[in-house]
Design an enzyme around this catalytic site. Structure first.
Site, PDB file in Angstrom:
ATOM      1  N   ASP A 240       0.886  -1.204   0.028  1.00 37.29           N
ATOM      2  CA  ASP A 240       0.070   0.050   0.148  1.00 37.29           C
ATOM      3  C   ASP A 240       0.943   1.141  -0.140  1.00 37.29           C
ATOM      4  O   ASP A 240       1.846   1.269   0.804  1.00 37.29           O
ATOM      5  CB  ASP A 240      -0.905  -0.002   1.248  1.00 37.29           C
ATOM      6  CG  ASP A 240      -2.084   1.029   1.076  1.00 37.29           C
ATOM      7  OD1 ASP A 240      -3.132   0.494   1.120  1.00 37.29           O
ATOM      8  OD2 ASP A 240      -1.911   2.120   1.326  1.00 37.29           O
TER       9      ASP A 240
ATOM     10  N   GLN B 120     -14.057   2.633   1.951  1.00 37.80           N
ATOM     11  CA  GLN B 120     -13.572   2.254   0.875  1.00 37.80           C
ATOM     12  C   GLN B 120     -13.345   3.427  -0.280  1.00 37.80           C
ATOM     13  O   GLN B 120     -14.224   4.216  -0.198  1.00 37.80           O
ATOM     14  CB  GLN B 120     -14.368   1.352  -0.059  1.00 37.80           C
ATOM     15  CG  GLN B 120     -13.972   0.728  -1.247  1.00 37.80           C
ATOM     16  CD  GLN B 120     -14.986  -0.472  -1.789  1.00 37.80           C
ATOM     17  OE1 GLN B 120     -16.200  -0.547  -1.402  1.00 37.80           O
ATOM     18  NE2 GLN B 120     -14.669  -0.786  -3.255  1.00 37.80           N
TER      19      GLN B 120
ATOM     20  N   HIS C 218     -10.381  -5.191  -3.101  1.00 37.91           N
ATOM     21  CA  HIS C 218      -9.013  -5.526  -2.753  1.00 37.91           C
ATOM     22  C   HIS C 218      -9.166  -5.852  -1.328  1.00 37.91           C
ATOM     23  O   HIS C 218      -9.838  -5.350  -0.448  1.00 37.91           O
ATOM     24  CB  HIS C 218      -7.931  -4.109  -2.777  1.00 37.91           C
ATOM     25  CG  HIS C 218      -8.701  -2.921  -2.329  1.00 37.91           C
ATOM     26  ND1 HIS C 218      -9.628  -2.045  -3.121  1.00 37.91           N
ATOM     27  CD2 HIS C 218      -8.516  -2.290  -1.206  1.00 37.91           C
ATOM     28  CE1 HIS C 218     -10.010  -1.248  -2.461  1.00 37.91           C
ATOM     29  NE2 HIS C 218      -9.264  -1.195  -1.086  1.00 37.91           N
ATOM     30  N   LEU C 219      -8.110  -6.722  -0.839  1.00 32.74           N
ATOM     31  CA  LEU C 219      -8.071  -7.281   0.442  1.00 32.74           C
ATOM     32  C   LEU C 219      -6.859  -6.678   1.271  1.00 32.74           C
ATOM     33  O   LEU C 219      -5.942  -6.685   0.674  1.00 32.74           O
ATOM     34  CB  LEU C 219      -7.989  -8.834   0.426  1.00 32.74           C
ATOM     35  CG  LEU C 219      -7.894  -9.640   1.711  1.00 32.74           C
ATOM     36  CD1 LEU C 219      -9.044  -9.292   2.581  1.00 32.74           C
ATOM     37  CD2 LEU C 219      -8.048 -11.006   1.492  1.00 32.74           C
ATOM     38  N   HIS C 220      -7.058  -5.958   2.146  1.00 33.36           N
ATOM     39  CA  HIS C 220      -6.067  -5.224   2.995  1.00 33.36           C
ATOM     40  C   HIS C 220      -5.335  -6.374   3.903  1.00 33.36           C
ATOM     41  O   HIS C 220      -6.268  -7.186   4.687  1.00 33.36           O
ATOM     42  CB  HIS C 220      -6.413  -4.297   3.795  1.00 33.36           C
ATOM     43  CG  HIS C 220      -6.922  -3.149   3.012  1.00 33.36           C
ATOM     44  ND1 HIS C 220      -6.112  -2.046   3.131  1.00 33.36           N
ATOM     45  CD2 HIS C 220      -8.186  -2.740   2.754  1.00 33.36           C
ATOM     46  CE1 HIS C 220      -6.930  -0.947   2.687  1.00 33.36           C
ATOM     47  NE2 HIS C 220      -8.253  -1.488   2.409  1.00 33.36           N
TER      48      HIS C 220
HETATM   49  P1  5GP Z   1      -9.521   1.453   0.387  1.00 34.90           P
HETATM   50  O1  5GP Z   1      -9.791   2.786   1.314  1.00 34.90           O
HETATM   51  O2  5GP Z   1     -10.405   1.853  -0.713  1.00 34.90           O
HETATM   52  O3  5GP Z   1      -9.961   0.428   1.414  1.00 34.90           O
HETATM   53  O4  5GP Z   1      -8.221   1.182   0.145  1.00 34.90           O
HETATM   54  C1  5GP Z   1      -7.376   1.542  -0.716  1.00 34.90           C
HETATM   55  C2  5GP Z   1      -6.133   1.631  -0.462  1.00 34.90           C
HETATM   56  O5  5GP Z   1      -5.317   1.785  -1.752  1.00 34.90           O
HETATM   57  C3  5GP Z   1      -5.491   2.638   0.533  1.00 34.90           C
HETATM   58  O6  5GP Z   1      -5.139   2.154   1.541  1.00 34.90           O
HETATM   59  C4  5GP Z   1      -4.589   3.494  -0.405  1.00 34.90           C
HETATM   60  O7  5GP Z   1      -3.353   4.173   0.408  1.00 34.90           O
HETATM   61  C5  5GP Z   1      -3.839   2.513  -1.420  1.00 34.90           C
HETATM   62  N1  5GP Z   1      -3.794   3.136  -2.620  1.00 34.90           N
HETATM   63  C6  5GP Z   1      -4.457   4.092  -3.245  1.00 34.90           C
HETATM   64  N2  5GP Z   1      -3.866   4.367  -4.439  1.00 34.90           N
HETATM   65  C7  5GP Z   1      -2.870   3.697  -4.471  1.00 34.90           C
HETATM   66  C8  5GP Z   1      -1.703   3.610  -5.430  1.00 34.90           C
HETATM   67  O8  5GP Z   1      -1.472   4.287  -6.434  1.00 34.90           O
HETATM   68  N3  5GP Z   1      -0.871   2.751  -5.137  1.00 34.90           N
HETATM   69  C9  5GP Z   1      -0.634   1.893  -4.067  1.00 34.90           C
HETATM   70  N4  5GP Z   1       0.509   1.209  -3.670  1.00 34.90           N
HETATM   71  N5  5GP Z   1      -1.687   2.277  -3.103  1.00 34.90           N
HETATM   72  C10 5GP Z   1      -2.527   2.980  -3.312  1.00 34.90           C
END
Ligand code: 5GP
Ligand code: ZN
Length: 120
Positions: A31, A100, A106-108
């Site tokens: 991330d 989100q 995506h799975l964290h």
């Molecule tokens: P969400 O908030 O949708 O559950 O998680 C999205 C995740 O994607 C966030 O933790 C954010 O930091 C990560 N993320 C967003 N854009 C990018 C990117 O361009 N590259 C990487 N490696 N991570 C990203």
């Protein structure tokens, strides 16, 4: 593939990422804004908006994502020991109110520190 999707671009190599693992179905990378010493995203190569948009045919794929997460955790020595110390957290954020922000499933995989419950 969705042309305006950041994770589709990462999977295709159009946007750089720090790759951790790849197979025919999934791609895993660090991330960009980690919330813990280990913060890895496991994404399907298929563009699915999120768990809410998951279809019956995606069940095996989502199960595979969990298995990949477990294998990565193993390789990083994150799995809990015999006394269940250590460990990690696996999270799907589903919808904006749940946190989100990227609408490609995506799975964290989060680990490397102790965590509190309930999450914020
Ligand atoms: P969400 O908030 O949708 O559950 O998680 C999205 C995740 O994607 C966030 O933790 C954010 O930091 C990560 N993320 C967003 N854009 C990018 C990117 O361009 N590259 C990487 N490696 N991570 C990203
Ligand atoms: Zn996508």
């Amino acid at each position: 593939m969705a042309s305006d999707c950041i994770f589709c671009k990462i999977i295709k190599g159009e946007v750089p990422s720090k790759k951790v693992y790849e197979d025919e179905l999934t791609y895993a990378f660090h991330d960009i804004n980690p919330v813990a010493p280990v913060h890895i995203l496991i994404v399907p190569k298929k563009h699915i908006l999120g768990i809410q948009e998951m279809e019956s045919e995606d069940r095996e794929l989502v199960g595979h994502m969990f298995y990949v997460a477990k294998e990565i955790a193993d390789s990083l020595n994150l799995n809990p020991d015999e006394s269940l110390k250590g460990g990690y957290r696996l999270v799907f954020n589903v919808g904006r109110d749940a946190g989100q922000s990227v609408f490609h499933l995506h799975l964290h995989l989060i680990g490397g520190r102790s965590m509190s419950w309930p999450p914020g």
